[in-house]
Write a protein that holds these residues in place. Structure first.
Motif, short mmCIF file in Angstrom:
data_model
loop_
_atom_site.label_atom_id
_atom_site.label_comp_id
_atom_site.label_asym_id
_atom_site.label_seq_id
_atom_site.Cartn_x
_atom_site.Cartn_y
_atom_site.Cartn_z
N ARG A 68 12.23 -0.51 5.35
CA ARG A 68 12.88 0.47 4.47
C ARG A 68 13.25 1.77 5.20
O ARG A 68 13.57 2.78 4.56
CB ARG A 68 11.93 0.83 3.33
N GLY A 69 13.17 1.73 6.54
CA GLY A 69 13.37 2.96 7.32
C GLY A 69 14.73 3.59 7.11
O GLY A 69 14.86 4.82 7.12
N LEU A 70 15.75 2.78 6.93
CA LEU A 70 17.11 3.28 6.83
C LEU A 70 17.24 4.34 5.73
O LEU A 70 17.78 5.42 5.94
CB LEU A 70 18.06 2.10 6.57
N LYS A 71 16.72 4.03 4.55
CA LYS A 71 16.86 4.98 3.44
C LYS A 71 15.68 5.95 3.37
O LYS A 71 15.85 7.12 3.07
CB LYS A 71 16.96 4.20 2.13
N TYR A 72 14.46 5.44 3.64
CA TYR A 72 13.28 6.25 3.36
C TYR A 72 12.62 6.88 4.58
O TYR A 72 11.66 7.61 4.45
CB TYR A 72 12.25 5.39 2.61
N GLY A 73 13.11 6.53 5.77
CA GLY A 73 12.50 7.12 6.96
C GLY A 73 11.28 6.34 7.42
O GLY A 73 10.98 5.26 6.92
N ILE A 74 10.59 6.93 8.40
CA ILE A 74 9.49 6.23 9.07
C ILE A 74 8.18 6.98 8.81
O ILE A 74 8.16 7.94 8.04
CB ILE A 74 9.80 6.11 10.57
N THR A 75 7.12 6.54 9.47
CA THR A 75 5.80 7.13 9.17
C THR A 75 5.83 8.66 9.26
O THR A 75 5.29 9.35 8.39
CB THR A 75 4.74 6.54 10.14
N ARG A 76 6.46 9.20 10.33
CA ARG A 76 6.50 10.66 10.52
C ARG A 76 6.94 11.41 9.26
O ARG A 76 6.45 12.48 8.95
CB ARG A 76 7.45 11.01 11.66
N ASN A 77 7.89 10.82 8.52
CA ASN A 77 8.44 11.50 7.35
C ASN A 77 7.45 11.59 6.19
O ASN A 77 7.73 12.24 5.19
CB ASN A 77 9.72 10.80 6.89
N TYR A 78 6.30 10.92 6.30
CA TYR A 78 5.32 10.91 5.22
C TYR A 78 3.99 11.56 5.60
O TYR A 78 3.10 11.68 4.76
CB TYR A 78 5.11 9.46 4.71
N LEU A 133 -3.67 11.74 23.02
CA LEU A 133 -3.96 13.17 22.88
C LEU A 133 -5.20 13.46 22.03
O LEU A 133 -5.79 14.53 22.13
CB LEU A 133 -2.75 13.90 22.26
N GLY A 134 -5.57 12.53 21.17
CA GLY A 134 -6.72 12.73 20.30
C GLY A 134 -6.91 11.50 19.44
O GLY A 134 -6.07 10.59 19.44
N VAL A 135 -8.04 11.47 18.71
CA VAL A 135 -8.30 10.33 17.81
C VAL A 135 -8.08 10.82 16.37
O VAL A 135 -8.72 11.78 15.92
CB VAL A 135 -9.73 9.80 17.98
N ILE A 136 -7.16 10.16 15.68
CA ILE A 136 -6.83 10.56 14.31
C ILE A 136 -7.93 10.03 13.39
O ILE A 136 -8.22 8.83 13.37
CB ILE A 136 -5.46 9.97 13.91
N THR A 137 -8.55 10.95 12.62
CA THR A 137 -9.68 10.52 11.79
C THR A 137 -9.41 10.68 10.28
O THR A 137 -10.16 10.17 9.47
CB THR A 137 -10.95 11.28 12.19
N GLN A 138 -8.38 11.44 9.91
CA GLN A 138 -7.94 11.47 8.51
C GLN A 138 -6.43 11.68 8.49
O GLN A 138 -5.89 12.36 9.37
CB GLN A 138 -8.60 12.62 7.74
N VAL A 139 -5.80 11.10 7.46
CA VAL A 139 -4.34 11.24 7.35
C VAL A 139 -3.99 11.62 5.91
O VAL A 139 -4.40 10.93 4.97
CB VAL A 139 -3.62 9.92 7.72
N LEU A 140 -3.26 12.72 5.77
CA LEU A 140 -2.76 13.14 4.46
C LEU A 140 -1.30 12.71 4.37
O LEU A 140 -0.47 13.13 5.18
CB LEU A 140 -2.86 14.67 4.33
N LEU A 141 -1.00 11.83 3.40
CA LEU A 141 0.35 11.24 3.32
C LEU A 141 1.07 11.67 2.06
O LEU A 141 0.46 11.81 0.99
CB LEU A 141 0.23 9.71 3.32
N LYS A 142 2.37 11.80 2.19
CA LYS A 142 3.24 12.12 1.04
C LYS A 142 3.56 10.83 0.28
O LYS A 142 3.82 9.80 0.91
CB LYS A 142 4.52 12.74 1.58
N LEU A 143 3.53 10.88 -1.03
CA LEU A 143 4.00 9.75 -1.86
C LEU A 143 5.24 10.21 -2.61
O LEU A 143 5.45 11.42 -2.80
CB LEU A 143 2.91 9.33 -2.85
N ILE A 144 6.05 9.26 -3.04
CA ILE A 144 7.27 9.64 -3.78
C ILE A 144 7.36 8.80 -5.06
O ILE A 144 6.67 7.77 -5.19
CB ILE A 144 8.54 9.47 -2.91
N PRO A 145 8.21 9.22 -6.00
CA PRO A 145 8.35 8.41 -7.22
C PRO A 145 8.89 7.02 -6.90
O PRO A 145 9.68 6.85 -5.97
CB PRO A 145 9.38 9.20 -8.04
#
Ligand SMILES: Cc1cc2nc3c(=O)[nH]c(=O)nc-3n(C[C@H](O)[C@H](O)[C@H](O)COP(=O)(O)OP(=O)(O)OC[C@H]3O[C@@H](n4cnc5c(N)ncnc54)[C@H](O)[C@@H]3O)c2cc1C
Length: 460
Positions: free
Chosen positions: A154-164, A204-216
């Motif tokens: 769904r990257g074309l319309k909604y973008g990739i992980t970075r966008n969330y 560069l580091g170990v990611i231990t929590q991720v805050l993600l955006k959700l959409i309708p």
């Protein structure tokens, strides 16, 4: 040098004996990832369950200069979680809690070992939507997705992980815990360190929590499949759809070899008498979906599509999307070694790049299946080969070199979503140029002066 018994004892003290693996049988299972023809035994494998434990492991490793390779589910396709000799593999799959779903701010806070599908399901459960959907989403972890900045269908319309990604907790190589980002939609205070860690491939580091955006959640969706007797016609349909200012949520293609392998594997009734197949999906307001679907069908027909099939219900739509998701697994069944790449070019150069890949395969007498995210210009030329055949592997590497050189020449990139890891690191200097390489090296040295995190990945 093998890890000392004192080091292993300290790790057991931090994590509990059950979370430290050292037997040869156990280590073999962590000696490779999803990338073909790469294996290396680690010194041990450890499972952390808290950020504090991650900090303890990193502090010890930093003091003793032991390499640490962070690992999610090990589905990476550039050798990112391939162990370094005698390293500690730090596995995050037991950090697997969904910590908060915030319906007021449309966010979800998760630990890194939660799978992409679990994030998507948590969003769906409250009527929301998490769009990034890598083909591996049933098992890939969100930590791995952020570290690779993964894309999806769904990257074309909604973008990739970075966008969330709105925020990250990261443990630095010396054990210090850093928070970057928050629930604010706007925040320009200081450098965006969050963006630096996204796509940093565990260096560069170990990611231990991720805050993600959700959409309708989109109210309606329509799925279509168009088949063609020539690849050019499929590529032209994609260009025409984009030029008509329609941004479908999915615009994927399969070539003849891939269609046959997928049908043989998934048995969804794909037509076998064509050279190329486009999977097209549009979603959104029901009226807009009807309108866009009609225009896409018209453009497919204008470009000589042999057949345009519209999925009659959700079941059929899911089956067709699942068929595309199974492309890599389907191709992997037909040869001992499957090497999947992800050369990416501006969309205007797609047809030219596809023709080039076909010519290179012919020139080097290699079997190839190509599929990919056509709407993103992201191709997955997949060589079906056998790593035991050294002469053939030489030709495969030569072919890839030519493909990446051409992608760069056309204004594209050496990787659209799988990352550099070890598989592409020889190509990075040519793509990135001297100034970018210098800045990347200096950033890495600043954050990890002893070079313990994922050494030998991305660049030396
Ligand atoms: C069948 C199949 C289909 C795929 N489809 C897609 C696709 O459509 N799109 C796409 O982009 N990719 C795809 N991939 C590639 C892969 O699934 C992604 O790169 C995924 O994000 C890796 O997740 P993982 O949990 O398996 O990470 P791993 O493979 O374990 O690790 C990947 C990298 O991330 C680092 N890492 C992992 N966790 C952390 C963490 N918590 N902190 C810091 N660094 C970390 C590792 O060190 C390594 O460098 C596919 C792979 C397969 C096998």
């Amino acid at each position: 040098m093998a890890l000392s018994s004192d080091t292993l004892e300290k790790l057991r003290g931090f994590l509990g004996a059950a979370n430290v693996l050292t037997s040869k049988e156990d280590l073999i299972a962590y000696s490779f990832d999803g990338t073909a023809a790469l294996t290396q035994m680690p010194g041990c494998v450890v499972f952390a369950t808290t950020s504090r434990q991650v900090g303890d492991v990193l502090r010890l490793a930093n003091e003793q200069r032991i390499p640490v390779v962070t690992r999610g589910s090990g589905t990476g396709l550039s050798g990112g979680s391939l162990p370094s000799p005698d390293c500690i593999v730090l596995c995050t799959v037991r950090m697997n809690r969904i910590l908060e779903v915030d319906r007021a701010n449309l966010t979800v806070l998760v630990e890194p070992g939660v799978t992409t599908l679990q994030v998507a399901d948590a969003a769906t459960a409250v009527g929301l939507f998490y769009p990034p959907d890598p083909g591996s989403m049933k098992i890939s972890t969100i930590g791995g997705n952020v570290a690779e900045n993964s894309g999806g269908l769904r990257g074309l319309k909604y973008g990739i992980t970075r966008n969330y990604v709105m925020g990250l907790e990261v443990v630095l190589p010396d054990g210090e815990v850093l928070w970057t980002g928050n629930k604010c939609v706007k925040d320009v205070a200081g450098y965006s360190l969050r963006d630096l860690f996204i796509g940093s491939e565990g260096t560069l580091g170990v990611i231990t929590q991720v805050l993600l955006k959700l959409i309708p959640k989109p109210a309606a969706k329509k799925t279509m499949v168009a088949t063609y007797s020539a690849m050019d016609a499929a590529a032209q349909t994609v260009s025409d759809i984009i030029a008509a200012q329609i941004i479908p949520c999915t615009l994927e293609f399969l070539d003849r070899t891939t269609i046959h392998c997928v049908e043989d594997y998934a048995k969804v009734g794909l037509p076998l008498d064509c050279e190329a197949l486009l999977l097209m999906e549009t979603d959104g307001h029901p009226a807009a979906v009807e309108d866009e679907a009609a225009k896409m069908v018209e453009l497919a027909k204008k470009n000589g599509a042999m057949e345009v099939r519209i999925a009659k219900d959700d079941d059929e739509a899911t089956k067709l999307a699942a068929a595309r998701r199974s492309a890599f697994s389907a191709l992997a069944r037909v040869a001992p070694t499957t090497i999947l790449e992800d050369a990416t070019v501006p969309r205007s150069e797609l047809a030219r790049m596809i023709r080039f890949v076909e010519a290179v395969a012919k020139k080097h007498r290699l079997r190839i299946g190509t599929f990919g995210h056509m709407g993103d210009g992201n191709l997955h030329p997949t060589f079906l080969t056998d790593e035991r055949n050294h002469e053939e592997m030489k030709r495969v590497h030569e072919a890839f070199k030519e493909i990446f050189d051409e992608a760069i020449r056309l204004g594209g990139t050496i990787t659209g979503e799988h990352g550099v890891g070890v598989a592409k690191k020889d190509f990075l200097p040519k793509f990135a140029g001297a100034a970018q390489m210098r800045v990347m090296r200096e950033l890495r040295r600043a954050l990890d002066p002893r070079g313990i995190l994922n050494p030998g990945k991305m660049f030396d």
